[in-house]
Design a protein around this motif. Structure first.
Motif, PDB file in Angstrom:
ATOM      1  N   VAL A  97      10.443  16.107  22.733  1.00 42.40           N
ATOM      2  CA  VAL A  97       9.771  17.503  22.158  1.00 42.40           C
ATOM      3  C   VAL A  97      10.979  18.277  21.599  1.00 42.40           C
ATOM      4  O   VAL A  97      12.098  18.293  22.100  1.00 42.40           O
ATOM      5  CB  VAL A  97       9.281  17.930  23.334  1.00 42.40           C
ATOM      6  CG1 VAL A  97       9.983  18.361  24.405  1.00 42.40           C
ATOM      7  CG2 VAL A  97       8.467  19.130  22.982  1.00 42.40           C
ATOM      8  N   GLN A 121      18.102  20.398  12.095  1.00 44.00           N
ATOM      9  CA  GLN A 121      17.904  21.293  13.477  1.00 44.00           C
ATOM     10  C   GLN A 121      17.059  20.574  14.559  1.00 44.00           C
ATOM     11  O   GLN A 121      17.022  20.874  15.534  1.00 44.00           O
ATOM     12  CB  GLN A 121      17.950  22.484  13.268  1.00 44.00           C
ATOM     13  CG  GLN A 121      19.075  23.332  12.528  1.00 44.00           C
ATOM     14  CD  GLN A 121      18.597  24.912  12.284  1.00 44.00           C
ATOM     15  OE1 GLN A 121      18.723  25.424  13.144  1.00 44.00           O
ATOM     16  NE2 GLN A 121      18.112  25.141  11.069  1.00 44.00           N
ATOM     17  N   ASN A 179      12.299  22.162  20.016  1.00 40.07           N
ATOM     18  CA  ASN A 179      11.527  23.562  19.850  1.00 40.07           C
ATOM     19  C   ASN A 179      12.194  24.395  18.691  1.00 40.07           C
ATOM     20  O   ASN A 179      12.599  25.619  18.602  1.00 40.07           O
ATOM     21  CB  ASN A 179      11.561  24.542  21.016  1.00 40.07           C
ATOM     22  CG  ASN A 179      13.236  24.521  21.649  1.00 40.07           C
ATOM     23  OD1 ASN A 179      13.987  23.999  20.940  1.00 40.07           O
ATOM     24  ND2 ASN A 179      13.201  25.164  22.596  1.00 40.07           N
ATOM     25  N   VAL A 180      12.463  23.601  17.621  1.00 37.20           N
ATOM     26  CA  VAL A 180      13.199  24.105  16.528  1.00 37.20           C
ATOM     27  C   VAL A 180      12.725  25.377  16.046  1.00 37.20           C
ATOM     28  O   VAL A 180      13.176  26.161  15.517  1.00 37.20           O
ATOM     29  CB  VAL A 180      13.338  23.178  15.323  1.00 37.20           C
ATOM     30  CG1 VAL A 180      12.092  22.650  14.852  1.00 37.20           C
ATOM     31  CG2 VAL A 180      14.305  23.582  14.446  1.00 37.20           C
ATOM     32  N   CYS A 205      17.597  20.416  18.670  1.00 33.57           N
ATOM     33  CA  CYS A 205      16.986  21.309  19.429  1.00 33.57           C
ATOM     34  C   CYS A 205      15.542  20.374  20.312  1.00 33.57           C
ATOM     35  O   CYS A 205      14.648  21.223  20.860  1.00 33.57           O
ATOM     36  CB  CYS A 205      15.946  22.265  18.590  1.00 33.57           C
ATOM     37  SG  CYS A 205      16.993  23.313  17.740  1.00 33.57           S
ATOM     38  N   ARG A 247       5.553  11.909  21.118  1.00 34.72           N
ATOM     39  CA  ARG A 247       5.689  12.276  22.466  1.00 34.72           C
ATOM     40  C   ARG A 247       6.743  11.527  23.094  1.00 34.72           C
ATOM     41  O   ARG A 247       6.716  11.529  24.210  1.00 34.72           O
ATOM     42  CB  ARG A 247       4.446  12.402  23.183  1.00 34.72           C
ATOM     43  CG  ARG A 247       3.557  13.005  22.787  1.00 34.72           C
ATOM     44  CD  ARG A 247       3.813  14.557  22.321  1.00 34.72           C
ATOM     45  NE  ARG A 247       2.803  15.398  22.295  1.00 34.72           N
ATOM     46  CZ  ARG A 247       1.921  15.670  21.082  1.00 34.72           C
ATOM     47  NH1 ARG A 247       2.136  14.867  20.054  1.00 34.72           N
ATOM     48  NH2 ARG A 247       0.902  16.344  21.150  1.00 34.72           N
ATOM     49  N   ASN A 253       8.588  15.193  29.552  1.00 34.25           N
ATOM     50  CA  ASN A 253       8.753  15.173  30.938  1.00 34.25           C
ATOM     51  C   ASN A 253       7.329  15.011  31.505  1.00 34.25           C
ATOM     52  O   ASN A 253       7.304  15.035  32.716  1.00 34.25           O
ATOM     53  CB  ASN A 253       9.564  16.255  31.763  1.00 34.25           C
ATOM     54  CG  ASN A 253       8.828  17.596  31.027  1.00 34.25           C
ATOM     55  OD1 ASN A 253       7.960  17.729  30.314  1.00 34.25           O
ATOM     56  ND2 ASN A 253       9.285  18.588  32.072  1.00 34.25           N
ATOM     57  N   TRP A 254       6.443  14.789  30.622  1.00 37.51           N
ATOM     58  CA  TRP A 254       5.082  14.441  31.166  1.00 37.51           C
ATOM     59  C   TRP A 254       4.415  13.341  30.914  1.00 37.51           C
ATOM     60  O   TRP A 254       4.981  12.442  29.908  1.00 37.51           O
ATOM     61  CB  TRP A 254       3.922  15.633  30.606  1.00 37.51           C
ATOM     62  CG  TRP A 254       3.716  15.764  29.160  1.00 37.51           C
ATOM     63  CD1 TRP A 254       2.783  15.123  28.507  1.00 37.51           C
ATOM     64  CD2 TRP A 254       4.525  16.449  28.375  1.00 37.51           C
ATOM     65  NE1 TRP A 254       3.025  15.423  27.330  1.00 37.51           N
ATOM     66  CE2 TRP A 254       3.854  16.166  27.006  1.00 37.51           C
ATOM     67  CE3 TRP A 254       5.625  17.450  28.414  1.00 37.51           C
ATOM     68  CZ2 TRP A 254       4.523  16.828  25.988  1.00 37.51           C
ATOM     69  CZ3 TRP A 254       6.160  18.069  27.167  1.00 37.51           C
ATOM     70  CH2 TRP A 254       5.280  17.783  26.037  1.00 37.51           C
ATOM     71  N   ARG A 302      14.575  17.432  23.450  1.00 34.88           N
ATOM     72  CA  ARG A 302      14.927  16.896  24.761  1.00 34.88           C
ATOM     73  C   ARG A 302      13.640  15.688  24.955  1.00 34.88           C
ATOM     74  O   ARG A 302      12.823  15.738  24.289  1.00 34.88           O
ATOM     75  CB  ARG A 302      14.997  17.928  25.779  1.00 34.88           C
ATOM     76  CG  ARG A 302      13.610  18.770  25.785  1.00 34.88           C
ATOM     77  CD  ARG A 302      13.349  19.582  26.901  1.00 34.88           C
ATOM     78  NE  ARG A 302      12.208  20.508  26.906  1.00 34.88           N
ATOM     79  CZ  ARG A 302      10.970  20.119  27.240  1.00 34.88           C
ATOM     80  NH1 ARG A 302      10.805  18.794  27.667  1.00 34.88           N
ATOM     81  NH2 ARG A 302       9.945  20.715  27.165  1.00 34.88           N
TER      82      ARG A 302
END
Lengths: 338, 338, 338
Positions: free
Chosen positions: A38, A322, A40-41, A326, A35, A331-332, A328
């Motif tokens: 993350v 990929q 989303n590929v 895909c 973590r 953010n948590w 970033r």
């Protein structure tokens, strides 16, 4: 092997180079599993998770691995109410269910069933365990763990590994598969420690010896774990024995605890176990007093399972390159998970 | 009918124009179901999937259809531990559960229960099967399959269809619903082939005749499948008969295999079945030797189920025109799924 | 308390200011739960939902709350096939499962089990109910509902609340927790209405009195609900009594219906219940003829549960201030859900 679009049914599909490909990709999955990032590929992709025999951790591990790549999971658990129970053939089940997903992981109590299913499936199928036969992702995560633990202790290669396998070596699917994978490497020394009734099948021992590896068989544990890199313990099920007394005798004899570890093992010996370990009185193959031992790798094995399964999905669905594109930052709050 | 925000409880809600709307939208879902494109039009929406009676394929088909539109699925399976079993009314269950999702699909063993639930629900409810009563998405996917199969053979319309329904026509919810849907079309010829004990209810036969369709009843199969476009086989459950002998007699008499197909059927006759087909010795209503017959449409039926369910969700949640706008090309391996 | 990264195991963790923080965030979740907006702030995060004891609505409510923040959910339901049943310690289960998710909600039949699990977990754990011990999100949603209902009737504060708790006050985890939370406020009047056998534990009564609140105990209902803001009914299980006759007597005596409400209650008295309410003949603690009473808040309680659980996730994972930034308008039909 070509990964794209392939089924993963058996470790016998893999050559050493294939395994190294999987492990390289698994290494690249670390930031996602931990973590830091993350991806989303696989957004929009569906994993069909078909557990005709329950197995919480294998199921959740595969499901989380797929979620971590951005995909969705549709699950089926249990057998009683399934169409198979009403006389549907595996062929039909596979034709139908493979229309609902992009890739399938399947567990089934019957040997060979996953391969039969895969033959009729229109999408790649991963074997999540078919009876006493195969459970390739478990074998891969074990080997991956061995590799990482050796690296942690400054060794770059599995070649030359000294490993002790302890407990039920006759029925333990896990240790059979691990032996087969280890045969792809050079110069392995394997100590097989089990009661006479639960010895490693002769065929596997012979294969290992024929391939030039050293195999030692024994029914006592202590001396045999004195000079190994890995002590791999497994569960001895009491129902394997004629009497409770005999069962208790053997289960008691293969208990590893901190005192035994300190007295017999080299300081860097890594302790592994396929889990779950039985912590009840009378079983307790790995004592809880090992929990603070930094070389207890059993929970790192479970964590590595997510990495290896992410790698398998990424390779089979051909998105390895990929994944990072895909991605970033997370953010948590993720705390200090590992 | 107005689809936006409506429940779908019964095929009697539909007029012919409604069905054609659903089928048009279903056609537009093909690139998504076949993974040429991916859409996230329902990102953030939740399907409440309430299967108080298990049905793996209906449940997974609805769930995958919702995932393919970008939504999430929260599932409940089984009955024993539910609040209903503790004396909660369907009214209360519906008030509560409809607060957790944007649309609900519900299956329940009791006739009329889904309609009762829908009345109290605050979100649209789709009937996923309520006992022997209705299973509208199954009827729709059957009719959609008929239409597509006819199109494949160069015919543009369901009007004039010749269809044989074979097996248990008394208890088979599927064939009742299909007959009712067919009555919306013109000039249908229906051959009803069943043992005397399992005949189509007289009421449905009379309705079809009154509407000007031709209905032929028979208890032998071969001659009656000689001049049909569709041979729709269903399962005969042995417990419907007084003795095992009688059951075997009838189940044996309605077995369709490639030899019978070749000898009796026209070359383009399409074979359908609501699935699961029983492939065990003694049942085997559609022989496995039909599996290579290009007119065996049973797995296309299952695939079409995803399309029809996607269409229902898109219409009810009013996103038909946004599906394409929220789409992109698929970036993972999809192979040759169909 | 510091929410970020914390476990939520017991309401005793909270001070009044903490509760008000949770409620403030819950208020900000309304547009998402009511589908005016959708947020993906937790996209890529995974909730591990571990229900070792089934509870459909708690499970689905937590799962939907997490989905509404954009996250994925991996579920485990039931106990029989779990590794715990094979002798695995909660410590091991927690070490392993916490590697698969970012936050865990756990329900377990055994008191203290969730706290034990949390101690070994590497991610925050929310208690979804541990036997007769605690179910903190239920207590919070009850108090949140009280606050919102009072606001609806023009009162800004829980201080000064007059509440009647009715039914099984001995075994009801819900009412114990609610009493403890109410002690954080000032000047509460609590009427405890129960059969002698099912009285509130003396310890809680004494604590409330010691804290300066007024406590009235009674075994008749009608007069005691005459001057309260909230009438909180609970289920009386017949197995708590020596005979069926005695059970029926008491269950009959605490039935609230519209006639009793009209005759005895003040016009704004709000009716609550932890659900499920038993609507069978003989139980029926809240009659269905109350369903149109605008002060029946039982379904608003369930809705508020989603808000409170969203707030807990947002606080624990530290994304409160990002929820709105990651949001957009909903683009599908949402009707008039509330």
């Amino acid at each position: 092997m070509k990964f794209t679009g392939s089924h993963v049914l058996s470790i016998s599909q893999f050559e050493r180079a294939d395994i190294e490909s999987i492990f390289e990709v698994a290494d690249r999955m670390v930031p996602y599993a931990q973590r830091q990032r993350v991806t989303n590929v696989l957004e929009g992709a569906i994993l069909g998770s078909m557990f005709f025999e329950p197995s919480t951790r294998t199921r959740v591990s595969f499901g989380s691995a797929f979620n971590l790549l951005g995909g969705d999971v549709r699950e089926t658990i249990g057998f009683a109410s399934s169409a198979i129970a009403k006389g549907e053939s595996l062929y039909d089940t596979a034709r139908v269910l493979s229309g609902y997903s992009d890739v399938i992981v399947m567990r089934h109590p019957q040997e060979g069933s996953v391969a039969e299913f895969a033959e009729a499936s229109r999408v790649p199928v991963l074997n999540g365990g078919d009876g006493s036969n195969e459970h390739p992702s478990q074998a891969l995560l074990d080997l991956y763990t061995i590799k990482k633990e050796l690296q942690h202790h400054g060794r770059n290669d599995v070649d030359g590994l000294r490993i002790a396998l302890i407990g039920d070596l006759k029925f333990g699917r896990t240790v059979h598969s691990l032996c087969k994978l280890l045969m792809l490497y050079n110069n392995i020394t394997v100590s097989l420690i089990s009661p006479e009734e639960l010895k490693m099948p002769a065929e596997i021992v012979e294969q290992m010896r024929a391939a030039g590896h050293e195999v030692i068989e024994s029914d006592v544990m202590e001396e045999r774990i004195a000079h190994v890199d890995i002590a791999y313990s497994t569960r001895i099920q009491e129902e394997r024995f004629a009497s409770q007394e005999e069962a208790d005798l053997y289960r008691g004899r293969y208990r590893l605890n901190q005192a035994i570890y300190t007295r017999f093992c080299e300081p860097n010996t890594v302790i592994m176990h396929p889990l779950p370990r039985d912590s009840r009185e009378g079983a307790n193959e790995l004592d809880n007093d090992l929990n603070d031992n930094p070389n207890l790798a059993i929970f790192r094995q479970a964590d590595n399972g997510v990495l290896v399964r992410m790698a398998m999905f990424a390779l089979i669905l051909d998105v390895v390159d990929q994944v990072d594109k895909c991605s970033r930052d997370v953010n948590w709050y993720t705390g200090s998970r590992f």
